[in-house]
Design a protein around this motif. Sequence first.
Motif, short mmCIF file in Angstrom:
data_model
loop_
_atom_site.label_atom_id
_atom_site.label_comp_id
_atom_site.label_asym_id
_atom_site.label_seq_id
_atom_site.Cartn_x
_atom_site.Cartn_y
_atom_site.Cartn_z
N LYS A 199 -8.10 -38.45 37.37
CA LYS A 199 -8.78 -39.66 36.92
C LYS A 199 -9.65 -40.23 38.03
N SER A 200 -9.14 -40.27 39.25
CA SER A 200 -9.93 -40.84 40.35
C SER A 200 -11.14 -39.97 40.66
N ASN A 201 -11.00 -38.66 40.54
CA ASN A 201 -12.13 -37.76 40.78
C ASN A 201 -13.23 -37.96 39.74
N LYS A 202 -12.83 -38.25 38.51
CA LYS A 202 -13.82 -38.47 37.46
C LYS A 202 -14.63 -39.74 37.73
N ARG A 203 -14.01 -40.74 38.29
CA ARG A 203 -14.69 -42.02 38.50
C ARG A 203 -15.45 -42.07 39.82
N ASP A 204 -15.09 -41.23 40.75
CA ASP A 204 -15.72 -41.28 42.07
C ASP A 204 -17.22 -41.04 42.01
N TRP A 205 -17.69 -40.17 41.14
CA TRP A 205 -19.11 -39.83 41.12
C TRP A 205 -19.97 -41.03 40.79
N HIS A 206 -19.43 -42.01 40.09
CA HIS A 206 -20.21 -43.20 39.74
C HIS A 206 -20.68 -43.96 41.00
N ALA A 207 -19.84 -43.95 41.98
CA ALA A 207 -20.16 -44.69 43.21
C ALA A 207 -21.32 -44.07 43.98
N TYR A 208 -21.60 -42.81 43.72
CA TYR A 208 -22.64 -42.12 44.47
C TYR A 208 -24.02 -42.18 43.81
N LEU A 209 -24.11 -42.81 42.65
CA LEU A 209 -25.42 -42.96 42.00
C LEU A 209 -26.17 -44.13 42.63
N SER A 210 -27.43 -43.90 42.88
CA SER A 210 -28.25 -44.99 43.41
C SER A 210 -28.81 -45.81 42.24
N ILE A 211 -29.29 -46.99 42.55
CA ILE A 211 -29.91 -47.85 41.53
C ILE A 211 -31.13 -47.15 40.96
N GLU A 212 -31.89 -46.48 41.83
CA GLU A 212 -33.09 -45.77 41.38
C GLU A 212 -32.75 -44.67 40.39
N GLU A 213 -31.67 -43.94 40.64
CA GLU A 213 -31.25 -42.87 39.72
C GLU A 213 -30.86 -43.44 38.37
N ARG A 214 -30.15 -44.55 38.40
CA ARG A 214 -29.75 -45.17 37.13
C ARG A 214 -30.97 -45.68 36.37
N LEU A 215 -31.92 -46.30 37.08
CA LEU A 215 -33.13 -46.79 36.42
C LEU A 215 -33.96 -45.63 35.85
N ASN A 216 -33.96 -44.52 36.56
CA ASN A 216 -34.65 -43.33 36.08
C ASN A 216 -34.07 -42.85 34.75
N ILE A 217 -32.76 -42.79 34.67
CA ILE A 217 -32.11 -42.38 33.43
C ILE A 217 -32.39 -43.40 32.33
N ARG A 218 -32.36 -44.66 32.68
CA ARG A 218 -32.65 -45.70 31.69
C ARG A 218 -34.06 -45.53 31.12
N LYS A 219 -35.03 -45.18 32.00
CA LYS A 219 -36.40 -44.95 31.54
C LYS A 219 -36.47 -43.73 30.61
N LYS A 220 -35.70 -42.70 30.93
CA LYS A 220 -35.68 -41.51 30.08
C LYS A 220 -35.12 -41.84 28.70
N ILE A 221 -34.09 -42.67 28.67
CA ILE A 221 -33.51 -43.08 27.39
C ILE A 221 -34.53 -43.89 26.60
N GLU A 222 -35.19 -44.81 27.28
CA GLU A 222 -36.23 -45.61 26.62
C GLU A 222 -37.34 -44.70 26.08
N GLY A 223 -37.73 -43.71 26.88
CA GLY A 223 -38.74 -42.76 26.44
C GLY A 223 -38.31 -41.97 25.21
N ALA A 224 -37.04 -41.64 25.14
CA ALA A 224 -36.52 -40.91 23.97
C ALA A 224 -36.62 -41.78 22.72
N TYR A 225 -36.32 -43.07 22.86
CA TYR A 225 -36.45 -43.97 21.70
C TYR A 225 -37.92 -44.11 21.28
N ARG A 226 -38.79 -44.20 22.26
CA ARG A 226 -40.22 -44.31 21.94
C ARG A 226 -40.72 -43.03 21.26
N ALA A 227 -40.26 -41.88 21.74
CA ALA A 227 -40.68 -40.59 21.18
C ALA A 227 -40.18 -40.43 19.74
#
Length: 160
Positions: free
Chosen positions: A59-87
Amino acid sequence: MESLTTLATAAENMSHQKENSIRTEVNSISQNERRQYLRQPSEILSELKELEEINKEKKSNKRDWHAYLSIEERLNIRKKIEGAYRAANISDIDRLLKVVSALEEEYLHILAPSRLDYFKSGAQYTERIREKIFLAEPHIRTNGISSQLNKKSKASHDDV
């Protein structure tokens, strides 16, 4: 009288056959399987503790990866999701809401650790939307959408 004796003998033979088949089954169990059934409670407890530790590590190994994401990476994914809705080119707001609601419910269902948490998260969803509006789009608050959500939230609570 003779038929009663025959029945009694047949019943006794069946009983012996059943007993012999049970003995055969018991004898066919290997020594390891017997040890498995005859373990001491302390052995069982120590094995359970080991399994709990392994489970905690997973369980701890599954959650650890979240801590290593940068804000920029998360915003990038958010933009991709938004792009998918627009498409998807959904021009009707009701259709878009149905799609988004279905996706969000699916995530709630997957992530909720219990049935109670699932229902609790669903009941608190209006508050989650309010928080997202507050954090993501400050200018929306001044346009009255937040107050509309407040009114809808109060109306839905009054219905319950």
